[in-house]
Design a protein around this motif. Structure first.
Motif, mmCIF file in Angstrom:
data_model
loop_
_atom_site.group_PDB
_atom_site.id
_atom_site.type_symbol
_atom_site.label_atom_id
_atom_site.label_comp_id
_atom_site.label_asym_id
_atom_site.label_seq_id
_atom_site.Cartn_x
_atom_site.Cartn_y
_atom_site.Cartn_z
ATOM 1 N N UNK A 1 0.850 -1.196 0.000
ATOM 2 C CA UNK A 1 0.000 0.000 0.000
ATOM 3 C C UNK A 1 0.886 1.246 0.000
ATOM 4 N N UNK A 2 1.941 1.217 0.787
ATOM 5 C CA UNK A 2 2.888 2.334 0.860
ATOM 6 C C UNK A 2 3.541 2.583 -0.506
ATOM 7 N N UNK A 3 4.056 1.534 -1.118
ATOM 8 C CA UNK A 3 4.749 1.668 -2.412
ATOM 9 C C UNK A 3 3.761 2.112 -3.501
ATOM 10 N N UNK A 4 2.575 1.521 -3.523
ATOM 11 C CA UNK A 4 1.558 1.879 -4.521
ATOM 12 C C UNK A 4 1.141 3.341 -4.342
ATOM 13 N N UNK A 5 0.976 3.783 -3.096
ATOM 14 C CA UNK A 5 0.619 5.181 -2.845
ATOM 15 C C UNK A 5 1.713 6.144 -3.289
ATOM 16 N N UNK A 6 2.961 5.770 -3.031
ATOM 17 C CA UNK A 6 4.070 6.608 -3.504
ATOM 18 C C UNK A 6 4.068 6.706 -5.026
ATOM 19 N N UNK A 7 3.924 5.557 -5.678
ATOM 20 C CA UNK A 7 3.940 5.527 -7.144
ATOM 21 C C UNK A 7 2.793 6.366 -7.708
ATOM 22 N N UNK B 1 1.434 8.921 -6.415
ATOM 23 C CA UNK B 1 1.727 10.340 -6.178
ATOM 24 C C UNK B 1 2.952 10.827 -6.949
ATOM 25 N N UNK B 2 3.614 9.923 -7.693
ATOM 26 C CA UNK B 2 4.778 10.346 -8.476
ATOM 27 C C UNK B 2 6.098 10.196 -7.745
ATOM 28 N N UNK C 1 4.564 17.072 -0.565
ATOM 29 C CA UNK C 1 3.543 18.105 -0.371
ATOM 30 C C UNK C 1 2.532 17.634 0.676
ATOM 31 N N UNK C 2 1.992 18.569 1.428
ATOM 32 C CA UNK C 2 1.096 18.230 2.535
ATOM 33 C C UNK C 2 -0.089 17.374 2.083
ATOM 34 N N UNK C 3 -0.676 17.711 0.948
ATOM 35 C CA UNK C 3 -1.841 16.955 0.467
ATOM 36 C C UNK C 3 -1.442 15.529 0.105
ATOM 37 N N UNK C 4 -0.270 15.355 -0.494
ATOM 38 C CA UNK C 4 0.231 14.017 -0.843
ATOM 39 C C UNK C 4 0.537 13.227 0.421
ATOM 40 N N UNK D 1 11.319 11.534 -6.000
ATOM 41 C CA UNK D 1 10.362 11.753 -7.092
ATOM 42 C C UNK D 1 10.731 10.877 -8.291
ATOM 43 N N UNK D 2 9.720 10.428 -8.981
ATOM 44 C CA UNK D 2 9.931 9.632 -10.189
ATOM 45 C C UNK D 2 10.274 10.585 -11.314
ATOM 46 N N UNK D 3 11.327 10.276 -12.055
ATOM 47 C CA UNK D 3 11.675 11.071 -13.233
ATOM 48 C C UNK D 3 10.755 10.638 -14.364
ATOM 49 N N UNK D 4 9.844 11.514 -14.727
ATOM 50 C CA UNK D 4 8.899 11.194 -15.785
ATOM 51 C C UNK D 4 9.283 11.944 -17.045
ATOM 52 N N UNK D 5 9.296 11.206 -18.148
ATOM 53 C CA UNK D 5 9.564 11.853 -19.424
ATOM 54 C C UNK D 5 8.299 12.587 -19.868
ATOM 55 N N UNK D 6 8.450 13.502 -20.792
ATOM 56 C CA UNK D 6 7.290 14.257 -21.272
ATOM 57 C C UNK D 6 6.299 13.329 -21.963
#
Length: 182
Positions: free
Chosen positions: A83-89, A91-92, A106-109, A165-170
């Protein structure tokens, strides 16, 4: 000097024979017991209901408080960690062995992740049919869920895993934005 006659010799040898046989039986029993103990120590851990074996925990031949506590904690965190890993993923973010101390979420995350982990904790402890929403709301308002998440993140860091943070490509960002459309 007293000379021994035939009858006395037989009695003496009979007593020595009985003593030798008793000693042999005791020695054989001791060897058998040692072999049995070694076999019990080398025995493989039992499989659980899914046919999987724990890779971290070796089950003892006797149940002790420490062994029972280790097993219960293993099952508990096996339920919470995905659940922890899935929630992190979601949220980015991800857990990474590379990097340094985690950036502040961020507080909301952070609150959303704390709520999901608290929900998983409550479901694990009470079962799927229990009414848990009031407890979750109470733990979120009191800050207990957030403190638990902070301890979870701190423990991961002590083990060398950091929230990054996950490095996301465009292309990924674009593909994810289209997947949200109806």
């Amino acid at each position: 000097m007293h000379s021994l006659d035939f009858v006395e010799l037989v009695v003496i040898f009979a007593k020595l024979y009985v003593l030798a046989m008793a000693l042999a039986i005791i020695c054989l029993s001791a060897f058998y017991l040692c072999g049995w103990i070694v076999n019990m120590i080398k025995r493989k851990p039992k499989q659980d209901d899914n046919g999987e074996r724990s890779k971290l925990h070796q089950y003892p031949t006797a149940i002790t408080g420490n062994a029972l506590q280790a097993q219960m904690n293993e099952a508990y965190f096996d339920a919470l960690f995905p659940v922890f890993v899935r929630g992190l993923r979601h949220a980015g973010y991800k857990l990474s062995a590379e990097g340094g101390p985690a950036p502040l979420l961020p507080r909301s995350t952070f609150d959303a992740l704390a709520c999901e982990i608290e929900r998983a904790r409550q479901q694990y402890m009470t079962g799927p049919d229990a009414e848990i929403e009031d407890d979750i709301r109470s733990h979120m308002q009191s800050g207990r869920a957030q403190r638990y998440l902070m301890r979870l993140i701190d423990s991961c860091e002590r083990l060398g895993w950091y929230v990054m943070p996950v490095d996301r490509s465009s292309e990924e960002v674009c593909a994810n934005s289209f997947s949200a459309l109806p």
